[in-house]
Design a protein around this motif. Structure first.
Motif, PDB file in Angstrom:
ATOM      1  N   ARG A 119      -3.793  10.344  -1.020  1.00  0.00           N
ATOM      2  CA  ARG A 119      -4.350   9.219  -1.780  1.00  0.00           C
ATOM      3  C   ARG A 119      -3.681   7.927  -1.318  1.00  0.00           C
ATOM      4  NH1 ARG A 119      -0.834  10.214  -7.232  1.00  0.00           N
ATOM      5  NH2 ARG A 119       0.342  11.880  -6.253  1.00  0.00           N
ATOM      6  N   LEU A 128       0.860  -1.179   0.000  1.00  0.00           N
ATOM      7  CA  LEU A 128       0.000   0.000   0.000  1.00  0.00           C
ATOM      8  C   LEU A 128       0.898   1.232   0.000  1.00  0.00           C
ATOM      9  CD1 LEU A 128      -2.639  -1.112   2.661  1.00  0.00           C
ATOM     10  CD2 LEU A 128      -3.037  -0.865   0.202  1.00  0.00           C
ATOM     11  N   PRO A 186      -1.202   0.661 -10.628  1.00  0.00           N
ATOM     12  CA  PRO A 186      -1.650   0.885  -9.248  1.00  0.00           C
ATOM     13  C   PRO A 186      -3.114   1.305  -9.220  1.00  0.00           C
ATOM     14  CG  PRO A 186      -0.295   2.704 -10.021  1.00  0.00           C
ATOM     15  CD  PRO A 186      -0.188   1.634 -11.060  1.00  0.00           C
ATOM     16  N   GLU A 187      -3.814   0.821  -8.212  1.00  0.00           N
ATOM     17  CA  GLU A 187      -5.240   1.134  -8.085  1.00  0.00           C
ATOM     18  C   GLU A 187      -5.452   2.064  -6.900  1.00  0.00           C
ATOM     19  OE1 GLU A 187      -7.351  -2.500  -7.690  1.00  0.00           O
ATOM     20  OE2 GLU A 187      -6.836  -3.230  -9.701  1.00  0.00           O
ATOM     21  N   ARG A 188      -6.242   3.104  -7.110  1.00  0.00           N
ATOM     22  CA  ARG A 188      -6.591   3.984  -6.002  1.00  0.00           C
ATOM     23  C   ARG A 188      -7.611   3.293  -5.111  1.00  0.00           C
ATOM     24  NH1 ARG A 188      -6.292  10.412  -7.209  1.00  0.00           N
ATOM     25  NH2 ARG A 188      -4.479  10.370  -8.612  1.00  0.00           N
ATOM     26  N   LEU A 196      -2.835   4.089  -2.598  1.00  0.00           N
ATOM     27  CA  LEU A 196      -2.715   3.254  -3.784  1.00  0.00           C
ATOM     28  C   LEU A 196      -2.418   1.819  -3.380  1.00  0.00           C
ATOM     29  CD1 LEU A 196      -0.390   5.553  -5.944  1.00  0.00           C
ATOM     30  CD2 LEU A 196      -2.886   5.492  -5.935  1.00  0.00           C
ATOM     31  N   HIS A 197      -2.953   0.872  -4.138  1.00  0.00           N
ATOM     32  CA  HIS A 197      -2.644  -0.544  -3.937  1.00  0.00           C
ATOM     33  C   HIS A 197      -1.723  -0.989  -5.062  1.00  0.00           C
ATOM     34  CE1 HIS A 197      -3.798  -5.018  -3.747  1.00  0.00           C
ATOM     35  NE2 HIS A 197      -2.983  -4.744  -2.758  1.00  0.00           N
ATOM     36  N   LEU A 198      -0.553  -1.481  -4.692  1.00  0.00           N
ATOM     37  CA  LEU A 198       0.460  -1.894  -5.650  1.00  0.00           C
ATOM     38  C   LEU A 198       0.445  -3.406  -5.793  1.00  0.00           C
ATOM     39  CD1 LEU A 198       2.993  -1.080  -7.361  1.00  0.00           C
ATOM     40  CD2 LEU A 198       4.342  -1.555  -5.297  1.00  0.00           C
ATOM     41  N   THR A 258       2.824  11.093 -10.653  1.00  0.00           N
ATOM     42  CA  THR A 258       1.626  10.357 -11.041  1.00  0.00           C
ATOM     43  C   THR A 258       1.533   9.062 -10.230  1.00  0.00           C
ATOM     44  OG1 THR A 258       2.741   9.089 -12.770  1.00  0.00           O
ATOM     45  CG2 THR A 258       1.828  11.253 -13.386  1.00  0.00           C
ATOM     46  N   ASP A 259       0.384   8.415 -10.303  1.00  0.00           N
ATOM     47  CA  ASP A 259       0.234   7.124  -9.625  1.00  0.00           C
ATOM     48  C   ASP A 259       1.274   6.131 -10.137  1.00  0.00           C
ATOM     49  OD1 ASP A 259      -1.927   8.302  -8.416  1.00  0.00           O
ATOM     50  OD2 ASP A 259      -3.446   7.013  -9.352  1.00  0.00           O
ATOM     51  N   GLU A 260       1.514   6.134 -11.448  1.00  0.00           N
ATOM     52  CA  GLU A 260       2.466   5.190 -12.035  1.00  0.00           C
ATOM     53  C   GLU A 260       3.898   5.481 -11.575  1.00  0.00           C
ATOM     54  OE1 GLU A 260       0.039   6.743 -13.648  1.00  0.00           O
ATOM     55  OE2 GLU A 260      -1.244   4.991 -14.012  1.00  0.00           O
ATOM     56  N   ALA A 279       4.229   4.161  -8.141  1.00  0.00           N
ATOM     57  CA  ALA A 279       4.321   2.699  -8.157  1.00  0.00           C
ATOM     58  C   ALA A 279       5.730   2.243  -8.526  1.00  0.00           C
ATOM     59  CB  ALA A 279       3.301   2.124  -9.135  1.00  0.00           C
TER      60      ALA A 279
END
Length: 373
Positions: A143, A133, A153-155, A145-147, A249-251, A254
């Motif tokens: 935020r 996480l 990655p999913e929020r 995120l689940h890695l 970014t989320d990516e 990750a």
């Protein structure tokens, strides 16, 4: 039908404890794209045909063979299941049990039929799950995120999570804020940040209380120090993704988190080797496979390290733990290392699946023992 992404230690212990004729263990590489999933599905169908022939050769009762086939067909026909895959798939069937695990590790293809399940390949995912996480924490946003290993990655939607410092402390646009919404003035700023962090922790608590995954913090000071000092975080990783996470970014978060996990696991391996080398010197850890097999048979193994890639053909005596080596693997025989592993799991030992270079003593296994045998 029960589908799981990564097995828990309890899952592996339970599967390893099964002993009856007709246990089918199938491993195959998969992938996250539809063509890869289609290829994996065809490969599983081919393995099923091989398993049925092996079951017939072992004279397993026809009703059990039909039950194994029916369970496998249900997996093959489940389109939702095949839509979401990881790097590898493990399937266990015996006519009564039917379980699958979508694994983050790249495994080879195999189909094994015996009086027990082949569990050793599962241990790599258990040792290094490659999931986490990520808490991206900034003054104006937060935020979670689940890695996972192969997916973006999913929020994670967290009920009650404040959106920023101002929301957490009940500020309005005319109460100490600049036109762009940032809190002004240094006096009281850390107090407000502490209230913000405490509100985040309250929102996260139900989720983190049931999670076994590492928590990686992405933040800048002073929020890093405030978060660490605000409460107990047993799964919080020491290394931080530094800087303002709003700039990533989320990516990008990750990618940084995967590097954090790699370094975390490398540190754990080094620490484990150091501990074992000390215990080997003191006589409370074993590297000789015959000694380890005997200790596992009598429930003396406290923790076990195995070479995930190495197979040692042979068998282990049920009562004495004596090893009988063989020139090559026999049908239905998983070898010495897997049987040691099964017995160690039965006595609740911790088990680590490592590569050859990381196994203390340079052999197929090493074991720390509770008592001499």
């Amino acid at each position: 039908m029960e589908y799981k992404d990564v097995p828990t230690k309890a899952d592996v212990e339970r599967i390893a404890a099964f002993r009856q004729p007709g246990c089918v263990s199938i491993y195959l590489p998969t992938g996250t794209t539809p063509p890869e999933a289609d290829r994996a599905r065809i490969e599983l169908k081919n393995h099923l045909a091989s398993a049925v022939r092996a079951l017939e050769a072992l004279e397993v009762p026809r009703a059990r063979i039909q039950a194994v086939h029916a369970e496998a067909e249900r997996i093959l026909d489940d389109r939702d299941f095949w839509r979401y895959q990881s790097r590898s798939l493990a399937v266990f069937l015996d006519g009564e049990l039917a379980e699958t695990f979508r694994l983050p590790n790249r495994l080879g293809t195999s189909c094994e039929v015996a009086d027990r399940f082949y569990v050793k390949p599962l241990l790599r995912a258990l040792t290094f799950p490659q999931t986490a996480l990520i808490l991206a924490l900034a003054g104006n946003s937060v935020r979670l995120l689940h890695l996972t290993p192969d997916r973006p990655p999913e929020r994670v939607d967290v009920p009650g999570m404040p959106k920023d410092v101002a929301a957490a402390v009940g500020l309005t646009s005319v109460s100490g804020r600049s036109p762009d919404g940032r809190i002004q003035g240094s006096e009281g700023q850390k107090v407000r940040m502490l209230e913000y962090v405490q509100a985040i922790e309250r929102a996260l608590h139900p989720l983190l209380a049931n999670s076994t995954e590492p928590l990686i913090l992405a933040a800048a000071e002073p929020l890093v120090g405030i978060f660490r000092g605000a409460g107990e975080h047993p799964r919080l990783v020491p290394e931080v993704i530094a800087g303002n996470p709003e700039d990533k970014t989320d990516e990008e978060l990750a990618t940084a988190a995967r590097g954090v996990l790699d370094r975390l696991y490398a540190g754990k391996v080094a620490e484990l080797r150091e501990t074992y080398e000390s215990r080997i010197a003191s006589g409370t850890a074993l590297v000789d496979l015959s000694d380890i097999a005997r200790a596992a048979t009598f429930g003396a193994v406290e923790s076990l390290i195995i070479d995930i890639d190495r197979r040692v053909p042979g068998s282990v005596d049920e009562t004495t733990g004596a090893i009988t080596l063989a020139p090559e693997d026999e049908p239905g025989d998983y070898g010495v290392v897997d049987e040691i592993l099964r017995r160690a799991l039965g006595s609740k030992a911790k088990v680590y699946a490592l590569r050859a270079d990381d196994v203390p003593g340079g052999g197929a296994a090493a074991a720390a023992v509770r008592f001499p045998v």
